[in-house]
Each structure stands twice: as structure tokens, then as C-alpha cells.
Design a protein around this motif. Structure first.
Motif, PDB file in Angstrom:
ATOM      1  N   ARG A   1      53.161  59.217  44.400  1.00  0.00           N
ATOM      2  CA  ARG A   1      53.330  59.679  45.786  1.00  0.00           C
ATOM      3  C   ARG A   1      52.007  59.475  46.533  1.00  0.00           C
ATOM      4  NH1 ARG A   1      57.219  60.944  49.653  1.00  0.00           N
ATOM      5  NH2 ARG A   1      56.485  62.622  51.027  1.00  0.00           N
ATOM      6  N   ILE A   2      52.086  58.736  47.694  1.00  0.00           N
ATOM      7  CA  ILE A   2      50.891  58.522  48.522  1.00  0.00           C
ATOM      8  C   ILE A   2      51.120  59.221  49.867  1.00  0.00           C
ATOM      9  CG2 ILE A   2      49.371  56.820  49.610  1.00  0.00           C
ATOM     10  CD1 ILE A   2      50.322  54.775  47.571  1.00  0.00           C
ATOM     11  N   GLN A   3      50.255  60.168  50.168  1.00  0.00           N
ATOM     12  CA  GLN A   3      50.336  60.872  51.452  1.00  0.00           C
ATOM     13  C   GLN A   3      49.553  60.082  52.516  1.00  0.00           C
ATOM     14  OE1 GLN A   3      52.102  63.532  52.010  1.00  0.00           O
ATOM     15  NE2 GLN A   3      52.660  64.055  49.889  1.00  0.00           N
ATOM     16  N   ARG A   4      50.127  59.957  53.698  1.00  0.00           N
ATOM     17  CA  ARG A   4      49.459  59.334  54.845  1.00  0.00           C
ATOM     18  C   ARG A   4      48.852  57.973  54.452  1.00  0.00           C
ATOM     19  NH1 ARG A   4      47.508  64.148  54.301  1.00  0.00           N
ATOM     20  NH2 ARG A   4      45.416  63.349  53.807  1.00  0.00           N
ATOM     21  N   VAL A   5      49.714  57.016  54.309  1.00  0.00           N
ATOM     22  CA  VAL A   5      49.289  55.680  53.877  1.00  0.00           C
ATOM     23  C   VAL A   5      48.226  55.121  54.824  1.00  0.00           C
ATOM     24  CG1 VAL A   5      50.074  53.304  53.570  1.00  0.00           C
ATOM     25  CG2 VAL A   5      51.465  55.194  52.709  1.00  0.00           C
ATOM     26  N   GLU A   6      47.210  54.516  54.236  1.00  0.00           N
ATOM     27  CA  GLU A   6      46.134  53.879  54.993  1.00  0.00           C
ATOM     28  C   GLU A   6      46.088  52.394  54.674  1.00  0.00           C
ATOM     29  OE1 GLU A   6      42.528  55.874  54.150  1.00  0.00           O
ATOM     30  OE2 GLU A   6      43.188  57.815  54.977  1.00  0.00           O
ATOM     31  N   LEU A   7      45.293  51.673  55.458  1.00  0.00           N
ATOM     32  CA  LEU A   7      45.194  50.230  55.270  1.00  0.00           C
ATOM     33  C   LEU A   7      44.676  49.891  53.881  1.00  0.00           C
ATOM     34  CD1 LEU A   7      45.580  47.506  56.642  1.00  0.00           C
ATOM     35  CD2 LEU A   7      43.208  47.659  57.451  1.00  0.00           C
ATOM     36  N   MET A   8      43.834  50.744  53.315  1.00  0.00           N
ATOM     37  CA  MET A   8      43.283  50.485  51.987  1.00  0.00           C
ATOM     38  C   MET A   8      44.353  50.554  50.896  1.00  0.00           C
ATOM     39  SD  MET A   8      41.237  54.061  51.352  1.00  0.00           S
ATOM     40  CE  MET A   8      40.684  53.525  49.747  1.00  0.00           C
ATOM     41  N   ASP A   9      45.536  51.126  51.215  1.00  0.00           N
ATOM     42  CA  ASP A   9      46.631  51.199  50.238  1.00  0.00           C
ATOM     43  C   ASP A   9      47.439  49.919  50.195  1.00  0.00           C
ATOM     44  OD1 ASP A   9      45.888  53.860  49.769  1.00  0.00           O
ATOM     45  OD2 ASP A   9      47.100  54.552  51.464  1.00  0.00           O
ATOM     46  N   ASP A  10      47.144  48.960  51.053  1.00  0.00           N
ATOM     47  CA  ASP A  10      47.820  47.670  51.053  1.00  0.00           C
ATOM     48  C   ASP A  10      47.385  46.927  49.795  1.00  0.00           C
ATOM     49  OD1 ASP A  10      49.016  45.630  53.539  1.00  0.00           O
ATOM     50  OD2 ASP A  10      48.311  44.779  51.643  1.00  0.00           O
ATOM     51  N   ALA A  11      48.241  46.984  48.721  1.00  0.00           N
ATOM     52  CA  ALA A  11      47.836  46.463  47.415  1.00  0.00           C
ATOM     53  C   ALA A  11      49.073  46.243  46.544  1.00  0.00           C
ATOM     54  CB  ALA A  11      46.858  47.420  46.736  1.00  0.00           C
ATOM     55  N   VAL A  12      48.839  45.742  45.300  1.00  0.00           N
ATOM     56  CA  VAL A  12      49.883  45.551  44.282  1.00  0.00           C
ATOM     57  C   VAL A  12      49.767  46.672  43.253  1.00  0.00           C
ATOM     58  CG1 VAL A  12      50.777  44.023  42.469  1.00  0.00           C
ATOM     59  CG2 VAL A  12      49.914  43.055  44.614  1.00  0.00           C
ATOM     60  N   PHE A  13      50.875  47.387  43.010  1.00  0.00           N
ATOM     61  CA  PHE A  13      50.894  48.535  42.095  1.00  0.00           C
ATOM     62  C   PHE A  13      51.756  48.213  40.887  1.00  0.00           C
ATOM     63  CE2 PHE A  13      49.692  50.271  46.122  1.00  0.00           C
ATOM     64  CZ  PHE A  13      48.807  51.310  45.838  1.00  0.00           C
ATOM     65  N   GLU A  14      51.370  48.742  39.694  1.00  0.00           N
ATOM     66  CA  GLU A  14      52.147  48.649  38.460  1.00  0.00           C
ATOM     67  C   GLU A  14      52.160  50.006  37.780  1.00  0.00           C
ATOM     68  OE1 GLU A  14      50.624  45.768  35.813  1.00  0.00           O
ATOM     69  OE2 GLU A  14      51.150  44.028  37.053  1.00  0.00           O
ATOM     70  N   CYS A  15      53.280  50.284  37.038  1.00  0.00           N
ATOM     71  CA  CYS A  15      53.384  51.483  36.204  1.00  0.00           C
ATOM     72  C   CYS A  15      53.371  51.017  34.752  1.00  0.00           C
ATOM     73  CB  CYS A  15      54.679  52.239  36.528  1.00  0.00           C
ATOM     74  SG  CYS A  15      54.940  53.700  35.487  1.00  0.00           S
ATOM     75  N   GLN A  16      52.470  51.544  33.922  1.00  0.00           N
ATOM     76  CA  GLN A  16      52.324  51.099  32.548  1.00  0.00           C
ATOM     77  C   GLN A  16      52.531  52.252  31.577  1.00  0.00           C
ATOM     78  OE1 GLN A  16      48.667  49.119  31.827  1.00  0.00           O
ATOM     79  NE2 GLN A  16      49.051  47.438  33.301  1.00  0.00           N
ATOM     80  N   ALA A  17      53.343  51.992  30.502  1.00  0.00           N
ATOM     81  CA  ALA A  17      53.488  52.937  29.370  1.00  0.00           C
ATOM     82  C   ALA A  17      52.563  52.439  28.285  1.00  0.00           C
ATOM     83  CB  ALA A  17      54.936  52.987  28.899  1.00  0.00           C
ATOM     84  N   VAL A  18      51.484  53.124  28.054  1.00  0.00           N
ATOM     85  CA  VAL A  18      50.401  52.603  27.223  1.00  0.00           C
ATOM     86  C   VAL A  18      50.842  52.418  25.787  1.00  0.00           C
ATOM     87  CG1 VAL A  18      48.067  53.009  26.397  1.00  0.00           C
ATOM     88  CG2 VAL A  18      48.687  53.595  28.752  1.00  0.00           C
TER      89      VAL A  18
END
Length: 578
Positions: free
Chosen positions: A91-108
Motif C-alpha cells: 500500500r502506497i499513500q499519496r503517490v509521488e513522482l519518485m514512485d514511478d518504478a517497476v515493482f516485484e513481490c518475492q517469496a524468498v
């Protein structure tokens, strides 16, 4: 499913069995998807792995955000959902320009990673701004140039111009990428010719992008005005100094005039506020213009006029007295103002010769006789005149002027006086006779005293108890300064005695003004003579006048006057008296 061999584990080891268990049972039921979100809004990236109870990491642009559900260092980021059910949503509150990115979820432990999810952040442009708004004033007949800018948008904003509900075409468009490499600023310039604009029209600038599809807008109102048109009259003209003059400032303006302001020579006249100014004029009104500044809401118009004032001469540059060396140039500067045009005359005091009609008076190679008072006089015809006197002092050798024969009584106290003019003042004055030299003080019967006056220096040789030998003695008075020296021969005559003739006479002469001042003393009287003086390699003839002459000229046999004769002569010669 991996075998023990493929996993690299040794059969029977508990940790390897646990890893094989995670790998066998874990599977994503929810993975993050590509999203587009407007800056300032919240967003949730889903990640669900049922049955998995190991470590889950969120990766942003290849970097792990941290372990746990509260991600330290990212206060706007939180992992939410039911952990026991395998929910690990970001969950990202109040998205900013710095959040413009590629995200992944990893099960270690299960060595699993979700598909990459691109989070695209849209940034709406700032409110558009029209330069010069909200009211743009322009002069009648001028074209209209409007500039609107919408800044800091992602993607760059599009700008359109609207008037009376219709889009205006022909605007120039440009955009600039900002330093962050993501946002852009947009500028649009609209040009409208004078024939295509009317006062009171409203023109809208509308900026939009994907973040604000409906756009943001601002507007300006066109106000076509003109500055005051001013005329300044002056009556009467020309006018003699000391008379009354009336200034009238008439103006046409839209919007109407709100203020009249008067000034003279740049200084505000506070006591006058209307469109008329009356004043007794003096010479300053000729050079310091009177100005009338008329103001309306659009601005001000300033107009100025000089008054044709007649006035007598007034000094603009005062000449200064000079002290120059002998042979140098002397330059005096004397500037006057006057109206009508004036005439300048330079003269030497006591002489009627006009030396110059210019501001500058230049005396070339000054001589000692050039010293004196000079007058710079200015005349304004039928109005007045003025003058200024200055002094010229010439630095040169001392000049001694004394009577060559002075009188005294036998047996009484006697005095011989030597008058010396010298600029600079003499450094030394000496009396000499026979074998004696005395500069000051007392020596036997002789005393020397020196007095300085406004005209020069007087050196007095006093003799107590005059004896007959004193009347046969030649006394020499000599003065020196840094430029040279001068000498005068003086004889003492018995007061009341008879004038006998003398069998021998003496010729004394020195260089003076391209000739030679010479004295021949006969029984106390000065004479000039005709005498051949041999001064190798030339022979000079003295051409003289009769008794008491002051100056005699000397020429060689070619008629040329020598510039210098640097020696003294004392020659006995036959006289040819004229």
C-alpha cells in the motif's frame, strides 16, 4: 517441483526438506499488475501466496524495500493484508513522482518472484499562468502577444486558446524537460493582430494532460488604452529675467487623467498640483527645463520645455590664478553663460589689447614681463556684462631694480637699498664690496637687513659713520633663487657734493629679452653707448640711447640678436655719446 538433486540439498537435512516443502506447495494467487495513477492518490499492489509462511520481499527497480510489514525508511509504504492467508499487498499513500518504478513481490524461501509491475505516476500541470494577467493593457494599434505556461506536468501539458467559445489557431508551442528527466513545462504564445482584438474581450488559456483530462484554465481581459497626450505651452517668450511666466499643461487621456506633477530641473515642485504653473523666472529656467507629468491608470506622459530667458553673464567655470615657470605655457580657462549669446574678451589689466575671444587664453613661453593681472570679461548685448580677474606669476630668476647711485652724508649713517622681485622668493641675498661679502647681520661698520613686502624684498646695507672711501667703493647686490640670479651695481654719492667727470667708465650688461640691458655709469648717471665688445667668436655692437636709457639692444654684424650672453663683462671703453 524440484528434486533434492536439483535443489542442491542433501537428503535428510531439515532445512532442505522445509525449502522443498515451500517450493512444492507455494504459488501466487495474486500478482501486481501495471497501474497508472495520478500523483497524490493512494495505490495498492496485490501479492497473495496461499500456504506460504516464509519471508516476502517487495522489490522496487531492483532494490529490496525491506523485511516486515512496516518498511523502515519508506513512511508512505506499508505491507497490508492477512499474513496467515498469504496476503502481502503493498500500500502506497499519496503517490509521488519518485514512485514511478517497476515493482516485484518475492517469496524468498520458495525462490519465487511475481511478474514485474510498472507503476506509472501521472502529474497534472500546475495552474496555467498568462503573463501580464488578469488584465492585459495595450496601446491602441499595437498587436497582442499572450504567453501562457503550464509547468511541472507528466506527461507535458497541451495548451489551447479559447475566445468566445472558439479555439484560436496559430499559437506557438514549446516544451522543456526538467532536471528530474520526467516532468515537463509547456509554453504557448498567441499572437493577435490589432485588427483581431477588441477591448473587453476575454481570452482563455486551457492546459490538460492525462492526469487532468478536463484541464485547468485561466483567462485575461483585454483593455486597449492610450497614455495621456500632453501639450505644454509657455507664455510669454522670450522673457527678461525677473518677469512672470505661465505654463499650461493640456492633456487628453483614456482612462481620464488622475494626476498632474510639475518639476524643474528634475526636482519636484510640491506646491503645484493642477494643470497650470505660474512663476517669476530667473536664469536657471534657461538651462533647467520645466516638466509636466500627466498620469492616468495606464501610465504617465512627461513633457518639458525650457524658457527663453534673457540674462546677463554668469560664470560657469571660474578661472584660476597661475604660477608657472619662465618659458612655460600659461593657460587660463574662463567660461560664462548668458542669453542671448555673449562675447568673451581676455585682456591684461592696464592694456587695451584683446588677447583672446575664446574661453581659453593661452600664453606661450611666458616671460617675466607677462606676469600681472588678466581680466576675462563677458558681455551680453543689451542685457549686462561681468568680469573676473586672475593673476599670472612667473617663476624665474630674481630681478633687481634699484637706483645705481644713492646718496649719503659724510660722517653720518648711510644706507643703500636693493629692491628684489623674485618668484619663487630669493633663497639668498648677498652684498659684496672689495673683499667683503655680507648676507645678514653686522660686520664692523656694516649691517644687512632684509624686509619682505607685498611687492618684493628690500635688502638694506647700512654703514655707520660714512668715510670718504665709501664714496669710491662699488657695492654689488646679488640675489639667487632656484632659477638663477641677478646682480645690481650701486655706488654711494656724497649728498650735496659736486659732479666731477671721471676718466674711466664701466660697461655692465646682461641677457634680457633677446637683448642686453646695460648701464654705463658716469658720475652717478646712466648712459648707453656705442662700443665694440669682443665675445669670441662673434663681435657685438651696442646700440644705445642717450642719458638714463633703460634698455639697449645688442646685435652681431649680421643684425642677429643673440639669445643668451652667459657672462658678465666689465670693460673700459671710449664713449660716443649721442
Amino acid at each position: 517441483r524440484r528434486s533434492a538433486a536439483n535443489s542442491g540439498c542433501t537428503v535428510g537435512i531439515h532445512g532442505c526438506e522445509l525449502e522443498l516443502m515451500y517450493a512444492t506447495r507455494a504459488m501466487f494467487s495474486q500478482q501486481p499488475q501495471d497501474l497508472v495513477v495520478v500523483a497524490g492518490q493512494p495505490v495498492t499492489l496485490p501479492c497473495t501466496i496461499p500456504g506460504y509462511h516464509g519471508v516476502v520481499l517487495w522489490i522496487k527497480d531492483g532494490l529490496a524495500l525491506g523485511v516486515g510489514r512496516d518498511l523502515a525508511g519508506y513512511p508512505r509504504y506499508t505491507v497490508i493484508g492477512d499474513h496467515s492467508s498469504g496476503e502481502h499487498h503493498l500500500r502506497i499513500q499519496r503517490v509521488e513522482l519518485m514512485d514511478d518504478a517497476v515493482f516485484e513481490c518475492q517469496a524468498v524461501q520458495a525462490a519465487m518472484r511475481s511478474r514485474p509491475a510498472r507503476l506509472t505516476v501521472l502529474v497534472p500541470p500546475e495552474d496555467p499562468v498568462i503573463s501580464g494577467g488578469p488584465v492585459v493593457s495595450l496601446r491602441a494599434g499595437d498587436p497582442l502577444n499572450l504567453t501562457c505556461h503550464a509547468d511541472n506536468a507528466k506527461p507535458a501539458a497541451s495548451i489551447i486558446w479559447i475566445r468566445n467559445g472558439e479555439v484560436l489557431n496559430g499559437a506557438m508551442y514549446s516544451k522543456t524537460l526538467l532536471r528530474d528527466g520526467r516532468r515537463e513545462s509547456t509554453v504557448s504564445t498567441l499572437y493577435l493582430s490589432p485588427s483581431n482584438i477588441e477591448t473587453g474581450q476575454q481570452i482563455i488559456c486551457k492546459a490538460s494532460n492525462k492526469a487532468v483530462p478536463n484541464g485547468k484554465e485561466t483567462s485575461v481581459t483585454i483593455d486597449i488604452q492610450h497614455l495621456p497626450l500632453v501639450n505644454l505651452s509657455v507664455e510669454p517668450q522670450p522673457v527678461l529675467e525677473g518677469n512672470l511666466v505661465k505654463f499650461h499643461c493640456s492633456a487628453k487621456a483614456n482612462p481620464p487623467v488622475t494626476l498632474y506633477r510639475w518639476a524643474k530641473g528634475g526636482s519636484i515642485i510640491k506646491e503645484v498640483s493642477g494643470d497650470t504653473y505660474e512663476v517669476i523666472v530667473d536664469h536657471s529656467f534657461f538651462t533647467e527645463p520645466v516638466s509636466c507629468e500627466v498620469t492616468n491608470p495606464l501610465g504617465s506622459t512627461n513633457i518639458s520645455r525650457n524658457v527663453d530667458v534673457y540674462f546677463g553673464p554668469r560664470m560657469a567655470a571660474e578661472p584660476q590664478s597661475l604660477q608657472v615657470d619662465l618659458g612655460s605655457d600659461a593657460v587660463f580657462n574662463c567660461a560664462w553663460t548668458g542669453n542671448p549669446s555673449l562675447t568673451i574678451v581676455w585682456m591684461k589689466r592696464g592694456s587695451g589689447v584683446v588677447l583672446s575671444n575664446e574661453n581659453l587664453l593661452t600664453l606661450k613661453s611666458v616671460r617675466q614681463e607677462d606676469a600681472g593681472k588678466y581680466v576675462c570679461r563677458a558681455v551680453v548685448p543689451r542685457v549686462g556684462a561681468g568680469e573676473k580677474e586672475v593673476s599670472l606669476t612667473v617663476n624665474g630668476p630674481p630681478t633687481i631694480s634699484s637706483t645705481q647711485t644713492q646718496q649719503a652724508l659724510h660722517g653720518e649713517k648711510g644706507q643703500i637699498k636693493c629692491f628684489i622681485r623674485s618668484t619663487p622668493p630669493p633663497d639668498r641675498i648677498a652684498w659684496s664690496w672689495k673683499e667683503t661679502v655680507l648676507e645678514s647681520g653686522t660686520s664692523g661698520r656694516y649691517t644687512v637687513e632684509t624686509v619682505t613686502t607685498e611687492e618684493g624684498v628690500i635688502s638694506t646695507l647700512t654703514m655707520s659713520n660714512i668715510v670718504p672711501a665709501d664714496f669710491q667703493t662699488i657695492y654689488n647686490c646679488t640675489a639667487w633663487n632656484s632659477f638663477g640670479s641677478d646682480t645690481e651695481i650701486i655706488r654711494l654719492k656724497e649728498q650735496g657734493g659736486s659732479q666731477g667727470s671721471t676718466s674711466s667708465t664701466f660697461l655692465f650688461f646682461r641677457s634680457r629679452d633677446r637683448g642686453f640691458l646695460q648701464y654705463i655709469v658716469i658720475d652717478g648717471r646712466r648712459w648707453c653707448s656705442v662700443c665694440i665688445v669682443e665675445a669670441a667668436p662673434l663681435v657685438y655692437t651696442l646700440h644705445g640711447l642717450h642719458s638714463d636709457a633703460q634698455y639697449c639692444k645688442c646685435a652681431d654684424d649680421t643684425g642677429t640678436f643673440p639669445d643668451k650672453l652667459v657672462f658678465w663683462v666689465n670693460i673700459k671703453c671710449n664713449l660716443l655719446l649721442i
